[in-house]
Design a protein around this motif. Sequence first.
Motif, PDB file in Angstrom:
ATOM      1  N   LEU A   1       0.850  -1.185   0.000  1.00  0.00           N
ATOM      2  CA  LEU A   1       0.000   0.000   0.000  1.00  0.00           C
ATOM      3  C   LEU A   1       0.887   1.236   0.000  1.00  0.00           C
ATOM      4  O   LEU A   1       1.874   1.288   0.752  1.00  0.00           O
ATOM      5  N   ASP A   2       0.538   2.214  -0.800  1.00  0.00           N
ATOM      6  CA  ASP A   2       1.259   3.478  -0.739  1.00  0.00           C
ATOM      7  C   ASP A   2       0.872   4.233   0.519  1.00  0.00           C
ATOM      8  O   ASP A   2      -0.228   4.058   1.067  1.00  0.00           O
ATOM      9  N   ALA A   3       1.756   5.112   0.955  1.00  0.00           N
ATOM     10  CA  ALA A   3       1.546   5.825   2.216  1.00  0.00           C
ATOM     11  C   ALA A   3       0.422   6.850   2.143  1.00  0.00           C
ATOM     12  O   ALA A   3      -0.154   7.204   3.174  1.00  0.00           O
ATOM     13  N   ASP A   4       0.087   7.320   0.947  1.00  0.00           N
ATOM     14  CA  ASP A   4      -0.886   8.416   0.816  1.00  0.00           C
ATOM     15  C   ASP A   4      -2.267   7.925   0.402  1.00  0.00           C
ATOM     16  O   ASP A   4      -2.989   8.607  -0.329  1.00  0.00           O
ATOM     17  N   VAL A   5      -2.658   6.723   0.869  1.00  0.00           N
ATOM     18  CA  VAL A   5      -3.981   6.198   0.540  1.00  0.00           C
ATOM     19  C   VAL A   5      -4.780   5.983   1.819  1.00  0.00           C
ATOM     20  O   VAL A   5      -4.231   5.864   2.913  1.00  0.00           O
TER      21      VAL A   5
ATOM     22  N   VAL B   1      -1.301 -12.720  -7.884  1.00  0.00           N
ATOM     23  CA  VAL B   1      -1.310 -11.262  -7.800  1.00  0.00           C
ATOM     24  C   VAL B   1      -2.764 -10.794  -7.833  1.00  0.00           C
ATOM     25  O   VAL B   1      -3.508 -11.150  -8.746  1.00  0.00           O
ATOM     26  N   VAL B   2      -3.140  -9.997  -6.854  1.00  0.00           N
ATOM     27  CA  VAL B   2      -4.504  -9.476  -6.771  1.00  0.00           C
ATOM     28  C   VAL B   2      -4.411  -7.975  -6.519  1.00  0.00           C
ATOM     29  O   VAL B   2      -3.680  -7.543  -5.618  1.00  0.00           O
ATOM     30  N   THR B   3      -5.131  -7.193  -7.304  1.00  0.00           N
ATOM     31  CA  THR B   3      -5.090  -5.747  -7.127  1.00  0.00           C
ATOM     32  C   THR B   3      -6.501  -5.205  -6.975  1.00  0.00           C
ATOM     33  O   THR B   3      -7.436  -5.676  -7.631  1.00  0.00           O
ATOM     34  N   GLY B   4      -6.642  -4.215  -6.098  1.00  0.00           N
ATOM     35  CA  GLY B   4      -7.978  -3.745  -5.728  1.00  0.00           C
ATOM     36  C   GLY B   4      -8.432  -2.472  -6.381  1.00  0.00           C
ATOM     37  O   GLY B   4      -9.601  -2.111  -6.298  1.00  0.00           O
ATOM     38  N   GLY B   5      -7.532  -1.728  -7.020  1.00  0.00           N
ATOM     39  CA  GLY B   5      -7.944  -0.507  -7.692  1.00  0.00           C
ATOM     40  C   GLY B   5      -7.846   0.735  -6.812  1.00  0.00           C
ATOM     41  O   GLY B   5      -7.453   0.681  -5.646  1.00  0.00           O
ATOM     42  N   ILE B   6      -8.233   1.853  -7.400  1.00  0.00           N
ATOM     43  CA  ILE B   6      -8.069   3.153  -6.767  1.00  0.00           C
ATOM     44  C   ILE B   6      -9.285   4.021  -7.027  1.00  0.00           C
ATOM     45  O   ILE B   6      -9.937   3.905  -8.076  1.00  0.00           O
ATOM     46  N   THR B   7      -9.625   4.866  -6.071  1.00  0.00           N
ATOM     47  CA  THR B   7     -10.640   5.897  -6.263  1.00  0.00           C
ATOM     48  C   THR B   7     -10.056   7.220  -5.776  1.00  0.00           C
ATOM     49  O   THR B   7      -8.969   7.256  -5.192  1.00  0.00           O
TER      50      THR B   7
ATOM     51  N   ASN C   1      -1.741  -0.546  -4.415  1.00  0.00           N
ATOM     52  CA  ASN C   1      -2.720  -1.364  -3.701  1.00  0.00           C
ATOM     53  C   ASN C   1      -2.784  -2.743  -4.356  1.00  0.00           C
ATOM     54  O   ASN C   1      -3.611  -2.983  -5.226  1.00  0.00           O
ATOM     55  N   PHE C   2      -1.892  -3.647  -3.934  1.00  0.00           N
ATOM     56  CA  PHE C   2      -1.946  -4.983  -4.511  1.00  0.00           C
ATOM     57  C   PHE C   2      -1.390  -6.021  -3.540  1.00  0.00           C
ATOM     58  O   PHE C   2      -0.532  -5.741  -2.706  1.00  0.00           O
TER      59      PHE C   2
END
Length: 296
Positions: free
Chosen positions: A85-89, A109-115, A155-156
């Motif tokens: 996870l990136d720090a700014d999420v 590998v599973v990724t959840g996406g971004i909003t 986010n993965f």
Amino acid sequence: MLSVLIPTYNTATDQLVHSLLEQMESCEVEFEIRVYDDGSTTPTLGAEFQHHPKVIHERMAKNLGRSAIRNRLAADALFDNLLFLDADVAPNPELIKNYLPYCTTKAEVVTGGITYPKSYPSPQQSLRYYYGKQREARSLETRKEHPYLSFLSLNFLIHRSVFQQVTFNEELPNLRHEDTLFGQDLKKAGIPIQHLDNTVVHLGLETNADFLRKSEEAIEGLQFMIERQMISAKVVRLSRLATQLHQIGVSGLVRKIYQSLRFRLVNNLLSAEPSLKVFDFYRLGYWFSLQNEKHA
């Protein structure tokens, strides 16, 4: 069972760590949260979390870069399921719960996406906000159509055995596009990416000026990868279009228009209502200007 890995550079992570601890503890799973500070000049984690038994905080003596810090986190992780996870999420309330089934099945590998937030907090952040909303916050259906191109490293979930096959390339200059290359390396290795509707909210909106500068850096990084045959120019829309324009002989014209209108283009992009079409043209012009300098 699950190692949450958070690289950070000059971004406070207290709120993110607090939210993750609540989610983890309610799920009753074995876990750790690793926050690695990549040579920041400002504090990134409060004292209350630095002494938490499930939180490991390390501060690098010097900046390792976006690829190397992620590889370091994975190498140090205790568990085989690695959640980056990136720090700014900001995680959705069920982020961990939604990922846990894929830990037990050892999904690759599973990724959840971004909003993005419903509105940007400041007009000075409008360019980053509009770009993120329209170009990055893709629907699950759209991401599934182009699973590798839609990969974002913020986010993965990945199993350690896969990460040992495909790591972040540390030969890249610290100029972004490391997630683009990582996605393409997964594709070359025949490793599938599974997309979920398990988003995080991207809160770290740079100012328009900073985002424009980072976009220029990203173009430099993309040209670096293409020149060294790390990635095909056909993969990314910008480089694919630039190649087509060069082939039909109009790259010089685009560069000259960019150079003559650059002041106006920048004014638009730094305004409260920037145009993404202007942004696209600006990046094309910058692309051809860089290439012209290299061959001068």
